[in-house]
Design a protein around this motif. Structure first.
Motif, PDB file in Angstrom:
ATOM      1  N   TYR A 116      36.209  41.915  44.555  1.00  0.00           N
ATOM      2  CA  TYR A 116      37.664  41.585  44.212  1.00  0.00           C
ATOM      3  C   TYR A 116      38.350  40.920  45.373  1.00  0.00           C
ATOM      4  CZ  TYR A 116      41.514  42.436  41.025  1.00  0.00           C
ATOM      5  OH  TYR A 116      42.794  42.234  40.127  1.00  0.00           O
ATOM      6  N   GLY A 117      39.470  40.353  45.258  1.00  0.00           N
ATOM      7  CA  GLY A 117      40.265  39.833  46.404  1.00  0.00           C
ATOM      8  C   GLY A 117      41.666  40.609  46.065  1.00  0.00           C
ATOM      9  N   MET A 118      42.596  39.796  46.222  1.00  0.00           N
ATOM     10  CA  MET A 118      43.973  40.376  45.873  1.00  0.00           C
ATOM     11  C   MET A 118      44.275  39.610  44.390  1.00  0.00           C
ATOM     12  SD  MET A 118      46.205  39.717  49.180  1.00  0.00           S
ATOM     13  CE  MET A 118      45.319  39.894  50.839  1.00  0.00           C
ATOM     14  N   GLY A 119      44.131  40.442  43.368  1.00  0.00           N
ATOM     15  CA  GLY A 119      44.487  40.278  41.830  1.00  0.00           C
ATOM     16  C   GLY A 119      43.769  39.124  41.499  1.00  0.00           C
ATOM     17  N   THR A 120      42.457  38.979  41.917  1.00  0.00           N
ATOM     18  CA  THR A 120      41.656  37.849  41.531  1.00  0.00           C
ATOM     19  C   THR A 120      40.124  38.356  41.838  1.00  0.00           C
ATOM     20  OG1 THR A 120      41.214  35.608  41.400  1.00  0.00           O
ATOM     21  CG2 THR A 120      41.699  36.639  43.562  1.00  0.00           C
ATOM     22  N   LEU A 121      39.330  37.701  41.019  1.00  0.00           N
ATOM     23  CA  LEU A 121      37.820  37.786  41.332  1.00  0.00           C
ATOM     24  C   LEU A 121      37.162  36.661  40.980  1.00  0.00           C
ATOM     25  CD1 LEU A 121      36.079  40.321  39.057  1.00  0.00           C
ATOM     26  CD2 LEU A 121      38.246  39.266  38.440  1.00  0.00           C
ATOM     27  N   ALA A 122      35.966  36.454  41.445  1.00  0.00           N
ATOM     28  CA  ALA A 122      35.030  35.330  40.871  1.00  0.00           C
ATOM     29  C   ALA A 122      34.035  35.800  39.964  1.00  0.00           C
ATOM     30  CB  ALA A 122      34.186  34.620  42.302  1.00  0.00           C
ATOM     31  N   THR A 123      33.686  34.832  39.005  1.00  0.00           N
ATOM     32  CA  THR A 123      32.783  34.957  37.894  1.00  0.00           C
ATOM     33  C   THR A 123      31.848  34.051  38.221  1.00  0.00           C
ATOM     34  OG1 THR A 123      34.306  36.117  36.594  1.00  0.00           O
ATOM     35  CG2 THR A 123      32.141  35.203  35.494  1.00  0.00           C
ATOM     36  N   SER A 124      30.364  34.380  38.277  1.00  0.00           N
ATOM     37  CA  SER A 124      29.550  33.356  38.430  1.00  0.00           C
ATOM     38  C   SER A 124      28.615  32.724  36.983  1.00  0.00           C
ATOM     39  CB  SER A 124      28.363  33.837  39.326  1.00  0.00           C
ATOM     40  OG  SER A 124      27.464  32.783  39.623  1.00  0.00           O
ATOM     41  N   VAL A 125      28.550  31.729  36.338  1.00  0.00           N
ATOM     42  CA  VAL A 125      28.191  31.272  35.292  1.00  0.00           C
ATOM     43  C   VAL A 125      27.209  29.730  35.933  1.00  0.00           C
ATOM     44  CG1 VAL A 125      28.377  30.625  32.961  1.00  0.00           C
ATOM     45  CG2 VAL A 125      29.884  32.372  34.042  1.00  0.00           C
ATOM     46  N   SER A 126      25.795  29.988  35.296  1.00  0.00           N
ATOM     47  CA  SER A 126      25.337  28.882  35.376  1.00  0.00           C
ATOM     48  C   SER A 126      25.198  28.307  36.886  1.00  0.00           C
ATOM     49  CB  SER A 126      25.483  27.808  34.435  1.00  0.00           C
ATOM     50  OG  SER A 126      25.261  28.187  33.026  1.00  0.00           O
ATOM     51  N   GLY A 127      25.337  29.188  37.839  1.00  0.00           N
ATOM     52  CA  GLY A 127      25.293  28.865  39.102  1.00  0.00           C
ATOM     53  C   GLY A 127      26.663  28.340  39.825  1.00  0.00           C
ATOM     54  N   ARG A 128      27.492  28.120  39.075  1.00  0.00           N
ATOM     55  CA  ARG A 128      28.990  27.757  39.376  1.00  0.00           C
ATOM     56  C   ARG A 128      29.812  29.223  39.586  1.00  0.00           C
ATOM     57  NH1 ARG A 128      29.735  22.058  36.138  1.00  0.00           N
ATOM     58  NH2 ARG A 128      27.935  21.183  36.684  1.00  0.00           N
ATOM     59  N   SER A 129      30.684  29.159  40.404  1.00  0.00           N
ATOM     60  CA  SER A 129      31.701  30.102  40.564  1.00  0.00           C
ATOM     61  C   SER A 129      32.962  29.836  40.149  1.00  0.00           C
ATOM     62  CB  SER A 129      31.860  30.542  42.198  1.00  0.00           C
ATOM     63  OG  SER A 129      32.568  31.567  42.435  1.00  0.00           O
ATOM     64  N   TRP A 130      33.531  30.670  39.339  1.00  0.00           N
ATOM     65  CA  TRP A 130      35.053  30.526  38.761  1.00  0.00           C
ATOM     66  C   TRP A 130      35.948  31.648  39.307  1.00  0.00           C
ATOM     67  CZ3 TRP A 130      35.681  26.674  35.125  1.00  0.00           C
ATOM     68  CH2 TRP A 130      34.445  25.848  34.647  1.00  0.00           C
ATOM     69  N   GLN A 131      37.127  31.259  40.019  1.00  0.00           N
ATOM     70  CA  GLN A 131      37.968  32.063  40.578  1.00  0.00           C
ATOM     71  C   GLN A 131      39.155  32.511  39.379  1.00  0.00           C
ATOM     72  OE1 GLN A 131      37.325  33.308  43.568  1.00  0.00           O
ATOM     73  NE2 GLN A 131      38.894  35.124  43.150  1.00  0.00           N
ATOM     74  N   GLY A 132      39.229  33.830  38.926  1.00  0.00           N
ATOM     75  CA  GLY A 132      40.272  33.994  37.931  1.00  0.00           C
ATOM     76  C   GLY A 132      40.422  35.406  37.791  1.00  0.00           C
ATOM     77  N   HIS A 133      40.795  35.819  36.518  1.00  0.00           N
ATOM     78  CA  HIS A 133      40.996  37.091  36.061  1.00  0.00           C
ATOM     79  C   HIS A 133      40.672  37.225  34.506  1.00  0.00           C
ATOM     80  CE1 HIS A 133      42.165  41.371  36.392  1.00  0.00           C
ATOM     81  NE2 HIS A 133      42.490  41.268  37.748  1.00  0.00           N
TER      82      HIS A 133
END
Length: 381
Positions: free
Chosen positions: A315-332
């Protein structure tokens, strides 16, 4: 019989493409997303859903389905409003970091600089700790002083506005600030109070946020922290699902409008509501087009803390990354009051995907979002 045959042949000729015309080919990305959306929605019981995908500010695909209100039956439309729940943490963190950029706030000064002794531990805790969930504050919703203010507590009144003074008794001294990561709604309630104080009050904070949100291109009907009668007319009801029961969070406790704990001040942990498009515009402006914060600030925001890595929750500051099918999505993500949400931006491709639902249970938003992310990756590989 002959007349029927002639009619059928005439219809066939009329519907055939003109000579030399190219047949219309369905967009394979939209087709893949449509299929995934229908399948995933069915998997979780067909709740009310909005989903949208943007690429560098341009709409690529969107869909709605299900009911905004079960009774009387009201379908979800593109303008139906949903509570974002904890996705709001990303929105509020972005605004707080904007105030850091303007010099109004400091990430590493004790929050007592702005709040005095209003909050236990204020001489040690910093804004950075609050944003990173390392401040160490116990859960305000489980505190004896405040637990009864929320359902099914005996002091819960969904028609009575909440104030900071109502919640303050439930804020206890932090435990070992800065040393470990523990997801904290309390920390973001404190952030909202801090932002209100430096802004000159709740009304001034609302005005500042409204102006900031306008930079995303979202209207106040697409993304807002302010409750209103007009919002209630467009708002979905939230539903909790479990043990074979579906409970309307709005009518269960006698709300005559939007329950006052669903969004808005003083709930910095779940302050915003709107449409999937409004949330997507915020993510897109922040991460894809970088219109809200300086690149160096965004880099700080998404940098994973050692404490969160140790806890297994990068986790960063109010956000985290989610990995799906080898791609990283930054959000919440978000979950509260019968609503769930999940949104993220694929930083490498400038693509933003946002899903909001009015169902708490069965992993509604996460299931739909994940299936859409997989479908998009497959269709664009």
């Amino acid at each position: 019989m002959i007349r029927a045959l002639v009619l059928a042949l005439s219809l066939l000729v009329a519907s055939a493409p003109a000579a030399g015309a190219k047949p219309k080919i369905a967009d394979p990305v939209s087709a893949a997303l449509d299929t995934a959306f229908a399948r995933a929605s069915s998997k979780v019981g067909n709740p009310g859903v909005q989903a949208v995908l943007l690429r560098n500010g341009a709409p690529v695909w969107s869909a709605v389905s299900g009911k905004a209100i079960n009774s009387p039956t009201t379908p979800v439309t593109s303008s139906t409003m949903f509570a974002y729940a904890s996705f709001s943490k990303l929105v509020l963190a972005t605004y707080a970091l904007h105030l850091v950029e303007t010099g109004t706030l400091s990430l590493d000064s004790p929050i007592s600089t702005y709040l005095g002794n209003d909050v236990p531990g204020s001489t040690t805790v910093t804004l950075r700790m609050l944003l990173q969930h390392t401040a160490g504050y116990p859960d305000i919703y489980g505190a004896p002083e405040t637990a009864g203010l929320f359902p099914p507590g005996d002091r819960y009144d969904p028609n009575r506005p909440y104030t900071w003074s109502m919640l303050a008794p439930g804020i206890h001294a932090p435990v070992a600030p800065g040393t470990k990561w523990e997801y904290s709604n309390t920390g973001f309630v404190i952030i909202a109070h801090l932002l209100s104080r430096v802004s000159g009050g709740d009304a001034a904070l609302a005005s500042g946020i409204r102006a900031f949100v306008q930079r995303t291109g979202a209207t106040s009907t697409e993304l807002t922290a302010e409750r209103s009668d007009s919002a209630f007319l467009r708002f979905a009801h939230g539903y909790t699902v479990g043990n074979g029961k579906t409970i309307d969070y709005f009518t269960r406790y006698g709300a005559t409008g939007i329950p006052t704990d669903v969004y808005g001040m003083p709930f910095g942990d779940g302050m915003f509501a709107g449409t999937a498009l409004g949330a997507a515009k915020l993510l897109d402006a922040l991460y894809a087009r970088k219109r809200l914060l300086l690149p160096a600030t965004v880099t700080q925001m998404i940098k994973v803390t050692p404490q969160s890595v140790q806890a297994g929750e990068p986790y960063g500051m109010g956000t985290l990354a989610t990995s799906v099918s080898g791609r990283s999505w930054q959000g919440h993500s978000g979950l509260y009051g019968g609503f769930t949400s999940l949104g993220g931006t694929d930083l490498a491709r400038g693509v933003t995907l946002m899903v909001v639902t009015n169902q708490e249970g069965r992993g509604a938003a996460r299931t739909i979002w994940t299936d859409l992310a997989k479908a998009y990756a497959s269709a664009t590989s």
